[in-house]
Design an enzyme around this catalytic site. Structure first.
Site, short mmCIF file in Angstrom:
data_model
loop_
_atom_site.label_atom_id
_atom_site.label_comp_id
_atom_site.label_asym_id
_atom_site.label_seq_id
_atom_site.Cartn_x
_atom_site.Cartn_y
_atom_site.Cartn_z
N ASP A 113 -23.77 -74.37 -5.21
CA ASP A 113 -23.61 -72.96 -5.79
C ASP A 113 -25.17 -72.70 -6.42
OD1 ASP A 113 -21.15 -72.34 -4.67
OD2 ASP A 113 -20.14 -72.86 -6.47
N1 URA Z 1 -17.57 -76.74 -5.38
C1 URA Z 1 -18.02 -75.47 -6.22
O1 URA Z 1 -17.27 -74.95 -6.48
N2 URA Z 1 -19.48 -75.71 -6.15
C2 URA Z 1 -20.53 -76.28 -5.77
O2 URA Z 1 -21.60 -75.81 -5.88
C3 URA Z 1 -20.06 -77.38 -4.87
C4 URA Z 1 -18.62 -77.57 -4.89
#
Ligand code: URA
Length: 250
Positions: A113
């Site tokens: 993310d």
């Molecule tokens: N899970 C999440 O919630 N965010 C990420 O960036 C990676 C795994």
């Protein structure tokens, strides 16, 4: 919502290909194309948007044939505040703005993310990338999350055997409280597939909404001393180990 596998397109823009082979930066490659110095399969190409297939097309610059570089894998320390995407959205920068010209052609192995930091592999090897993201190979991802409240004990137990988060199949994860940090708590989460926002959704479900998330390791590769925004190329033994993990020969 299922797991996310980024498929690498076999064809690529000619200017990317020229950058990939180390011939020129993408901007200089456009000049080479415009000025008629590039041939594809024996025909001079002057259209900047032309695509080529690196496996089957023969590309020459000034009459000299270009060979694609060998497959490579890089370990990148993604900082928070960057999109894992080719295109920025709403003024948000992408990880590619942090990478030099020769890494503009690699693909990230899955995504993190915008606000997540940590270990991200990058490669120009499409098959390796596909396999590393496929749940069949169960590649381990380890995350450290700062949460406001401790996850509920019964939910932590349930998460091990699989919980319904609204995806096609149940999500599994090992959740362990590591230590308090100020007003927050640090929780370690191990998962073996890459669904969208999986750790945030899992911890939210367990009563521990995520404040901050870092990926400590992917397939056993830790960012270690790599500063945020920097990368290193994996050595041959490291790449061989990665390939073996997903059933590919060295
Ligand atoms: N899970 C999440 O919630 N965010 C990420 O960036 C990676 C795994």
């Amino acid at each position: 919502m299922g797991y996310v596998v980024q498929v690498m397109d076999e064809s690529m823009r000619l200017n990317r290909y020229l950058a990939w082979t180390g011939t020129a930066s993408r901007r200089k490659a456009d000049d080479l194309i415009r000025t008629g110095r590039v041939e594809v399969n024996g025909n001079t190409v002057t259209t900047v948007g032309t695509s080529v297939n690196p496996q089957s097309d023969i590309v020459k610059v000034d009459g000299r044939r270009l060979a694609p570089p060998a497959y490579q894998v890089f370990l990148f320390h993604k900082p928070a505040g960057y999109l894992v995407s080719r295109r920025g959205q709403g003024g948000k920068p992408t990880i590619f703005s942090l990478l030099p010209p020769e890494l503009q052609v690699v693909q990230p192995v899955g995504r993190l993310d915008f606000d997540t930091d940590g270990a991200l592999l990058l490669t120009n090897d499409g098959e390796l990338s596909r396999r590393l993201q496929h749940p069949r190979y169960g590649i381990e991802r380890v995350y450290l999350a700062a949460v406001r409240s401790a996850p509920q004990a019964d939910k932590v137990r349930q998460a091990k055997s699989g919980v319904d988060l609204g995806d096609k199949t149940p999500a599994c994860g090992t959740i362990r409280v590591v230590k308090p940090r100020g007003r927050n708590i640090i929780v370690e989460v191990h998962i073996r597939e890459g669904r969208k926002h999986e750790v945030k959704r899992l911890l939210g479900w367990a009563g521990a909404p995520v404040i901050q998330l870092s990926r400590r390791s992917f397939a056993g590769f830790h960012v270690g001393r790599l500063a945020p925004g920097t990368f290193r190329k994996l050595g041959k033994p490291e790449t061989a180990r990665l390939r073996r993990l997903v059933g590919l020969a060295d």
